[in-house]
Design an enzyme around this catalytic site. Structure first.
Site, PDB file in Angstrom:
ATOM      1  N   LYS A 194       0.938  -1.081   0.275  1.00  0.00           N
ATOM      2  CA  LYS A 194      -0.279  -0.317  -0.454  1.00  0.00           C
ATOM      3  C   LYS A 194       1.151   1.404  -0.121  1.00  0.00           C
ATOM      4  O   LYS A 194       1.320   1.095   0.789  1.00  0.00           O
ATOM      5  CB  LYS A 194      -0.589   0.109   0.788  1.00  0.00           C
ATOM      6  CG  LYS A 194      -1.722   0.926   1.051  1.00  0.00           C
ATOM      7  CD  LYS A 194      -2.747   1.134   2.357  1.00  0.00           C
ATOM      8  CE  LYS A 194      -3.702   1.995   2.435  1.00  0.00           C
ATOM      9  NZ  LYS A 194      -4.420   2.511   4.375  1.00  0.00           N
ATOM     10  N   LYS A 247      -2.339  -1.400  -4.090  1.00  0.00           N
ATOM     11  CA  LYS A 247      -2.947  -0.304  -3.276  1.00  0.00           C
ATOM     12  C   LYS A 247      -2.865   0.755  -3.912  1.00  0.00           C
ATOM     13  O   LYS A 247      -1.065   0.817  -3.354  1.00  0.00           O
ATOM     14  CB  LYS A 247      -3.960  -0.606  -2.358  1.00  0.00           C
ATOM     15  CG  LYS A 247      -4.991   1.054  -1.889  1.00  0.00           C
ATOM     16  CD  LYS A 247      -5.330   0.561  -0.566  1.00  0.00           C
ATOM     17  CE  LYS A 247      -5.994   2.071  -0.792  1.00  0.00           C
ATOM     18  NZ  LYS A 247      -6.416   1.791   1.011  1.00  0.00           N
TER      19      LYS A 247
HETATM   20  C1  PBG Z   1      -6.991   2.591   5.592  1.00  0.00           C
HETATM   21  C2  PBG Z   1      -7.702   2.648   3.836  1.00  0.00           C
HETATM   22  C3  PBG Z   1      -7.187   4.302   2.903  1.00  0.00           C
HETATM   23  C4  PBG Z   1      -7.850   3.638   1.803  1.00  0.00           C
HETATM   24  C5  PBG Z   1      -8.310   1.871   2.152  1.00  0.00           C
HETATM   25  N1  PBG Z   1      -7.567   1.839   4.158  1.00  0.00           N
HETATM   26  C6  PBG Z   1      -6.969   5.441   3.066  1.00  0.00           C
HETATM   27  C7  PBG Z   1      -5.686   6.265   3.162  1.00  0.00           C
HETATM   28  O1  PBG Z   1      -4.236   5.140   3.793  1.00  0.00           O
HETATM   29  O2  PBG Z   1      -5.549   7.103   3.874  1.00  0.00           O
HETATM   30  C8  PBG Z   1      -7.777   4.433   0.462  1.00  0.00           C
HETATM   31  C9  PBG Z   1      -8.950   3.952   0.191  1.00  0.00           C
HETATM   32  C10 PBG Z   1      -9.746   5.091  -0.801  1.00  0.00           C
HETATM   33  O3  PBG Z   1      -9.156   5.871  -1.174  1.00  0.00           O
HETATM   34  O4  PBG Z   1     -10.081   4.204  -1.899  1.00  0.00           O
HETATM   35  N2  PBG Z   1      -7.258   2.021   7.182  1.00  0.00           N
END
Ligand code: PBG
Length: 322
Positions: A194, A247
């Site tokens: 991520k 991601k």
């Molecule tokens: C953190 C989380 C995030 C997303 C999913 N889980 C955001 C972040 O790291 O701030 C982002 C998903 C998206 O942008 O659609 N719990």
């Protein structure tokens, strides 16, 4: 000039094109994200994500029935609690918002798989994904809370838990915690690679999880790094992850491809909020054909090697794919 082979021969009709298509996109491949909030009859539109709403539990259940009827196999749940505090207590409360939603969904639509996002950022008053010590998110104390959260989600009936926090060692700790609680059959989908991305902006509006200070770069990955992404994936698999996620999706399709080639577990890609918002915004202006762009994008993510795609487009795509 050698014209013996004419590639256009196989492109001449829809039927021929259908026969030689290399990549399939079907509702089976999609996971729909949902944002659950406390209350009754709540339906708050998320301005930066047209078509996406924060819903209270009964609205979530109605949405899940629709998702199931469209042939989409799973949803992923994000919760916005009634109260936020320094340690994200709402995340691991047995009557927490996600726990309540999971119970209601599993009762109403038992065949639909419910994945829960395991993270603290929606539950902490500072908006970071863990507990703060000094100026930093403290890794190991955060992992303990994530274990409690994952176990609590699984006890409520979650079919899959998906840690998205990027703390080190959390997958192994969650696996051990689930096993100790007798939840040996609950798989872990780890957000393994991520990245610290600008494309999460609209999500943070939806999940009310904008960090109050600093950013997430001390725990989420640095965008230029591919080898490190593979290391993260292998580490999570060593620790017991059943599926791994990359991601965001669009700027990281090379990572999806590399992960696909490196491992033999199912690979998911998260087509994140900013990617969704860009297409929606351009389509609303009439600058792009939104439906065609959506299907091309999702197909591209599949072609890169993703088995599953988490996407806010899931319902719209499933409708078109029928
Ligand atoms: C953190 C989380 C995030 C997303 C999913 N889980 C955001 C972040 O790291 O701030 C982002 C998903 C998206 O942008 O659609 N719990």
């Amino acid at each position: 000039m050698n014209l013996t082979f004419r590639p256009r021969r196989l492109r001449r009709t829809p039927t021929l094109r259908r026969m030689v298509r290399e990549t399939r996109l079907a509702p089976d491949h999609l996971v729909y994200p949902l944002f659950v909030v406390p209350g009754q009859g709540v339906r708050n539109p998320v301005e930066s994500m047209p078509g996406v709403f924060q819903l209270s539990v009964e609205g979530i259940v109605a949405e899940c029935k629709e998702v199931h009827a469209l042939g989409i196999p799973a949803v992923i749940l994000f919760g916005i609690p009634e109260h936020k505090d320094a340690t994200g207590t709402g995340a691991y409360a047995d009557d927490g918002i996600v726990q309540r939603a999971v119970r209601a969904i599993k009762q109403a639509v038992p065949e639909l798989a419910v994945i829960t996002d395991v993270c603290l950022c929606e539950y902490t008053d500072h908006g970071h994904c863990g507990v703060i010590e000094g100026n930093d998110v403290a890794n190991d104390p955060t992992v303990e809370l994530l274990v409690k959260e994952a176990v609590s989600h699984a006890r409520a009936g979650a079919d899959v838990v998906a840690p998205s926090d990027m703390m080190d060692g959390r997958v192994g700790a969650i696996r051990a915690g689930l096993d100790d609680a007798g939840l040996t059959q609950v798989p872990i989908l780890s957000y393994a690679a991520k990245f610290a991305s600008a494309f999460y902006g609209p999500f943070r509006d939806a999940a009310e999880s904008v960090p109050k200070f600093g950013d997430r770069r001390s725990y989420q990955m640095d965008p230029p790094n591919l080898r490190e992404a593979l290391r993260e994936v292998l580490l999570d698999l060593d620790e017991g992850a059943d599926m791994v996620m990359v991601k965001p999706a669009i700027p990281y399709l090379d990572v999806v491809r590399a992960v696909r080639e490196a491992v033999d577990v199912p690979v998911a890609a998260y087509n994140v909020s900013g990617e969704y918002a860009m297409i929606r915004a351009a389509a609303a202006k009439g600058w792009i054909d939104g439906d065609a762009a959506m299907l091309e994008l999702l197909t591209g993510i599949r072609r890169a090697g993703a088995d599953l795609i988490v996407t806010y487009f899931a319902k719209d795509a499933a409708r078109l794919l029928g």
